[in-house]
Write an enzyme that holds these catalytic residues in place. Structure first.
Site, PDB file in Angstrom:
ATOM      1  N   LYS A 171       0.886  -1.183   0.000  1.00  0.00           N
ATOM      2  CA  LYS A 171       0.000   0.000   0.000  1.00  0.00           C
ATOM      3  C   LYS A 171       0.917   1.223   0.000  1.00  0.00           C
ATOM      4  O   LYS A 171       1.382   1.662   1.032  1.00  0.00           O
ATOM      5  CB  LYS A 171      -0.870  -0.026   1.258  1.00  0.00           C
ATOM      6  N   GLY A 224       6.543   5.776   7.981  1.00  0.00           N
ATOM      7  CA  GLY A 224       5.714   6.971   7.840  1.00  0.00           C
ATOM      8  C   GLY A 224       5.800   7.825   9.082  1.00  0.00           C
ATOM      9  O   GLY A 224       6.807   7.806   9.797  1.00  0.00           O
ATOM     10  N   SER A 225       4.722   8.538   9.358  1.00  0.00           N
ATOM     11  CA  SER A 225       4.765   9.521  10.433  1.00  0.00           C
ATOM     12  C   SER A 225       4.584   8.874  11.808  1.00  0.00           C
ATOM     13  O   SER A 225       4.068   7.762  11.927  1.00  0.00           O
ATOM     14  CB  SER A 225       3.665  10.558  10.213  1.00  0.00           C
ATOM     15  N   GLY A 229       2.194   5.731  12.897  1.00  0.00           N
ATOM     16  CA  GLY A 229       2.941   4.566  13.381  1.00  0.00           C
ATOM     17  C   GLY A 229       2.475   4.122  14.754  1.00  0.00           C
ATOM     18  O   GLY A 229       2.302   2.925  15.006  1.00  0.00           O
ATOM     19  N   GLU A 246       9.158   2.318  11.049  1.00  0.00           N
ATOM     20  CA  GLU A 246      10.210   3.327  10.904  1.00  0.00           C
ATOM     21  C   GLU A 246       9.502   4.659  10.807  1.00  0.00           C
ATOM     22  O   GLU A 246       8.660   4.855   9.931  1.00  0.00           O
ATOM     23  CB  GLU A 246      11.040   3.087   9.635  1.00  0.00           C
ATOM     24  N   CYS A 280      13.933  11.089   6.694  1.00  0.00           N
ATOM     25  CA  CYS A 280      13.790  10.899   8.152  1.00  0.00           C
ATOM     26  C   CYS A 280      15.144  10.961   8.832  1.00  0.00           C
ATOM     27  O   CYS A 280      15.222  11.167  10.036  1.00  0.00           O
ATOM     28  CB  CYS A 280      13.038   9.619   8.471  1.00  0.00           C
ATOM     29  N   GLN A 327       2.650  20.009   2.927  1.00  0.00           N
ATOM     30  CA  GLN A 327       4.000  19.957   3.517  1.00  0.00           C
ATOM     31  C   GLN A 327       4.658  21.332   3.453  1.00  0.00           C
ATOM     32  O   GLN A 327       5.350  21.746   4.379  1.00  0.00           O
ATOM     33  CB  GLN A 327       4.830  18.904   2.773  1.00  0.00           C
ATOM     34  N   GLU A 378       9.524  17.105  14.422  1.00  0.00           N
ATOM     35  CA  GLU A 378      10.063  16.899  13.076  1.00  0.00           C
ATOM     36  C   GLU A 378       9.327  17.797  12.079  1.00  0.00           C
ATOM     37  O   GLU A 378       8.101  17.821  12.050  1.00  0.00           O
ATOM     38  CB  GLU A 378       9.882  15.436  12.678  1.00  0.00           C
TER      39      GLU A 378
HETATM   40  P1  ADP Z   1       2.922  11.399   5.869  1.00  0.00           P
HETATM   41  O1  ADP Z   1       2.298  12.409   6.771  1.00  0.00           O
HETATM   42  O2  ADP Z   1       4.383  11.559   5.719  1.00  0.00           O
HETATM   43  O3  ADP Z   1       2.196  11.178   4.589  1.00  0.00           O
HETATM   44  P2  ADP Z   1       1.658   9.048   6.971  1.00  0.00           P
HETATM   45  O4  ADP Z   1       2.038   8.283   8.196  1.00  0.00           O
HETATM   46  O5  ADP Z   1       0.366   9.766   6.972  1.00  0.00           O
HETATM   47  O6  ADP Z   1       2.874  10.014   6.688  1.00  0.00           O
HETATM   48  O7  ADP Z   1       1.682   8.083   5.711  1.00  0.00           O
HETATM   49  C1  ADP Z   1       2.562   7.006   5.529  1.00  0.00           C
HETATM   50  C2  ADP Z   1       1.799   5.826   4.941  1.00  0.00           C
HETATM   51  O8  ADP Z   1       0.820   5.420   5.884  1.00  0.00           O
HETATM   52  C3  ADP Z   1       1.036   6.159   3.656  1.00  0.00           C
HETATM   53  O9  ADP Z   1       1.076   5.042   2.795  1.00  0.00           O
HETATM   54  C4  ADP Z   1      -0.371   6.398   4.166  1.00  0.00           C
HETATM   55  O10 ADP Z   1      -1.347   6.139   3.192  1.00  0.00           O
HETATM   56  C5  ADP Z   1      -0.467   5.374   5.272  1.00  0.00           C
HETATM   57  N1  ADP Z   1      -1.485   5.648   6.299  1.00  0.00           N
HETATM   58  C6  ADP Z   1      -2.085   6.821   6.602  1.00  0.00           C
HETATM   59  N2  ADP Z   1      -2.965   6.665   7.609  1.00  0.00           N
HETATM   60  C7  ADP Z   1      -2.938   5.354   7.957  1.00  0.00           C
HETATM   61  C8  ADP Z   1      -3.592   4.544   8.944  1.00  0.00           C
HETATM   62  N3  ADP Z   1      -4.485   5.053   9.793  1.00  0.00           N
HETATM   63  N4  ADP Z   1      -3.294   3.235   9.009  1.00  0.00           N
HETATM   64  C9  ADP Z   1      -2.386   2.692   8.177  1.00  0.00           C
HETATM   65  N5  ADP Z   1      -1.726   3.386   7.241  1.00  0.00           N
HETATM   66  C10 ADP Z   1      -1.985   4.697   7.122  1.00  0.00           C
END
Ligand code: ADP
Length: 476
Positions: A171, A224-225, A229, A246, A280, A327, A378
Site C-alpha cells: 500500500k 511513515g509519520s 505509526g 520506521e 527521516c 508539507q 520533526e
Molecule cells: P505522511 O504524513 O508523511 O504522509 P503518513 O504516516 O500519513 O505520513 O503516511 C505514511 C503511509 O501510511 C502512507 O502510505 C499512508 O497512506 C499510510 N497511512 C495513513 N494513515 C494510515 C492509517 N491510519 N493506518 C495505516 N496506514 C496509514
C-alpha cells in the site's frame, strides 16, 4: 497513464482515481492512480493468503531468479525510473536516479541472500536428541510505505519479503503511485506466481486499519509519520500481529571546535537540505560548540543561499520542490514558529519560479535552544536549526535530549570524541564526519527511542522481521 491495482496477478481499475501531480509543476499531471476500496484490499489479502503456501515452499533458486530479474531490470532502467521518481516526488534528477539504482541493488542483495540460507544444528541436552533451528516465512505481510523514497522503501520491504518466502500487499503513499506501479509492473514479469505480490493504492486511513484487522495478514511493516505509526503499533499489539515501524527523526549533527570546517559545512548542507530535507535521517539539529559557531553559521548560510532551487528535472538544480502544498505550509509554519520562539531565521521564504510548484528557499535558524518546538518536532523539510553549546559534554547531552533516535552525527578530528560519541549517542545509526543521511543498502537501518519499533530493516538483519524461527527436536 492509468496506474491500476495489481491483485492476484491481474491489473484492475477502480471506479475512482487520484491525479498524480508533479510538485515542480502542478500543471503536469503524470497520470491517475487507482483508489482502491476495502473490497479491493480484501481481494488482495485473499490472493496473498492463497499464494502463501506455494511461495513458502519455493526453492532458493526460484527466489534468486525472481529477485535477480527484478534487480537487473531496475538497474538497466535506472535513468527512466529515476526521471519518473523526480517528476513525481520532486527530488533532483541525480538523486532520483541514485534512488532507483539503490532499489535495484537492494533486489540484487536479497537475490544473493536467497541462496545463503542459514540455520543451526545442535545436540540436545538430552541424550540422542538432535535440534534444528531454521527460519520459516511469516506468511502474508502488509507493507505500508511513505512518499519520500517512493522506490527505495517499497524495494527494501518487498525484496526481503520475497526472499524469505512471504506474500505481500503493498500500500504505497497516495502521492507517489507511479514508482510503486512501475516497480510492481517489473515484478509482474519476474516469474513470481500470481498473488505473491499485490499492489493496492488508496487511502491509508481506510485501507491500513482493514489490513491490520484481517486475520489473514500476519505482519505489518510501516514507514511513515509518528502518529500513524503509533496507531498501527497499538492496533497490531491488540491483534498480536508482528509489526515493524520506521518513523521520524530530529537528528543531531554535532560540530566540535576541532572539526574540519569545510567538511562539517559540506556534511550539514547535504544532511539538512539535500532531497529538500525530506528524509527521516535529515540533519535537522546542528549542535555547534562556541569557538567554531559563528564561522560555521556564516559559512553554512553562504553555501545554503547559493543552492540552486528549482524544477527537479532541470540540469544543475540542487534542491527540488517540497512534495505538496500541505508539507509546504507545514515547513513555512515551523519557520514562523521558530522566529516567534526567538530563533534568527535565515532564508526559508516561499519562492515563485518559472513553473508553478511548491518551492521554498532552504532555512537556517540560528540562536535556538533545544527546548524550542523547532528542535523538538520533526518538520520534514529544508529547515535546520543551530544550537550553540559550550563543549562536547553539553553537545552530547543536547544531542540525546530528544524523543527520537534515528541517526546522529559528529564532525570532529578527535578520535577520543568520535569514539565516545559512537558509544553514547542514543541513535540507531551514528555518523562520524559524514551527513546523518545517506546510508548503505547492505547493512541494517533503523533507530531507537521514538523513531523505530520492532526489528531492523535491510541487510541480513531484515531476516528478523521477515522470518519466524522454528526449533525442531528429533529423536532419530
Ligand atoms: P505522511 O504524513 O508523511 O504522509 P503518513 O504516516 O500519513 O505520513 O503516511 C505514511 C503511509 O501510511 C502512507 O502510505 C499512508 O497512506 C499510510 N497511512 C495513513 N494513515 C494510515 C492509517 N491510519 N493506518 C495505516 N496506514 C496509514
Amino acid at each position: 497513464m492509468d496506474y491500476k491495482n495489481f491483485i492476484g496477478g491481474a491489473w484492475l481499475a477502480t471506479a475512482e482515481s487520484t491525479p498524480n501531480v508533479n510538485p515542480s509543476d502542478t500543471t503536469d499531471i503524470l497520470g491517475h492512480a487507482a483508489k482502491g476500496t476495502v473490497a479491493d484490499l480484501d481481494r488482495a489479502i485473499d490472493a496473498s493468503h492463497a499464494a502463501a503456501p506455494e511461495w513458502a515452499t519455493s526453492t532458493p533458486q526460484q527466489r534468486f531468479d525472481v529477485l535477480d530479474f527484478i534487480g537487473t531490470e531496475i538497474l538497466a532502467r535506472k535513468e527512466e525510473l529515476g526521471t519518473l521518481l523526480s517528476r513525481e516526488e520532486g527530488k533532483t534528477l541525480p538523486e532520483g536516479i541514485g534512488e532507483a539504482a539503490r532499489a535495484g541493488q537492494i533486489f540484487k542483495f536479497f537475490a544473493g541472500e536467497a541462496l545463503r540460507q542459514t540455520g543451526d544444528r545442535l545436540d540436545s541436552v538430552r541424550p540422542g536428541v538432535e535440534i534444528d533451528i531454521t527460519r520459516s516465512p511469516v506468511g502474508v505481510i502488509g507493507l505500508i510505505t511513505p512518499w519520500n523514497f517512493p522506490i527505495a522503501i517499497p524495494a527494501w520491504k518487498l525484496a526481503p519479503a520475497i526472499c524469505y518466502g512471504n506474500t505481500v500487499i503493498l500500500k504505497p503513499a497516495e502521492l507517489v503511485p507511479g514508482c510503486a506501479h512501475a516497480l510492481v509492473e517489473i515484478i509482474s514479469r519476474s516469474g513470481l506466481p500470481a498473488g505473491v505480490v499485490n499492489l493496492v493504492m488508496g487511502r491509508g486511513s481506510e485501507l491500513g486499519p482493514r489490513m491490520i484487522d484481517s486475520d489473514k495478514v500476519n505482519a505489518i511493516s510501516f514507514t511513515g509519520s509518528v502518529p500513524t505509526g503509533r496507531g498501527i503499533a497499538a492496533a497490531c499489539g491488540a491483534n498480536l500481529k508482528k509489526v515493524q515501524l520506521e518513523m521520524g527523526g530530529k537528528n543531531p549533527m554535532v560540530v566540535l571546535d576541532d572539526a574540519d570546517l569545510e567538511l562539517a559545512v559540506d556534511a550539514c548542507l547535504n544532511g539538512a537540505f539535500f532531497s529538500t530535507g525530506q528524509r527521516c535521517t535529515a540533519s535537522s539539529r546542528l549542535i555547534v560548540t562556541e569557538k567554531i559557531h559563528d564561522q560555521f553559521v556564516a559559512t553554512l548560510y553562504d553555501r545554503m543561499m547559493a543552492l540552486k532551487v528549482g524544477h527537479a528535472l532541470e540540469a544543475g538544480i540542487q534542491m527540488g520542490p517540497v512534495v505538496d502544498q500541505r508539507q509546504l505550509e507545514q515547513n513555512l509554519s515551523y519557520t514562523e514558529i521558530a522566529g516567534k520562539e526567538g530563533g534568527k531565521v535565515l532564508g526559508g521564504q516561499q519562492l515563485e519560479l518559472a513553473t508553478k510548484g511548491f518551492f521554498m528557499a532552504p532555512a537556517l535558524i540560528s540562536e535556538t535552544t533545544n527546548a524550542m518546538r523547532i528542535n523538538r518536532e520533526e518538520v520534514f523539510g529544508p529547515v535546520a536549526s543551530v544550537v550553540r553549546v559550550k563543549d562536547y559534554d553539553e553537545a552530547l547531552y543536547v544531542a540525546n535530549d530528544t524523543e527520537f533516535g534515528l541517526s546522529a552525527g559528529i564532525c570532529t578530528t578527535s578520535l577520543k570524541y568520535a569514539q565516545h560519541f559512537k558509544r553514547n549517542a542514543q541513535a540507531g545509526m551514528v555518523m562520524v564526519n559524514l551527513p546523518t543521511a545517506g546510508v548503505d543498502y547492505h547493512v541494517p537501518f533503523g533507530g531507537t527511542k521514538g523513531s523505530s519499533f520492532g526489528s531492523r530493516e535491510q541487510g541480513r538483519y531484515a531476516a528478523e522481521f521477515y522470518t519466524t524461527v522454528k526449533t525442531a527436536y528429533t529423536l532419530p
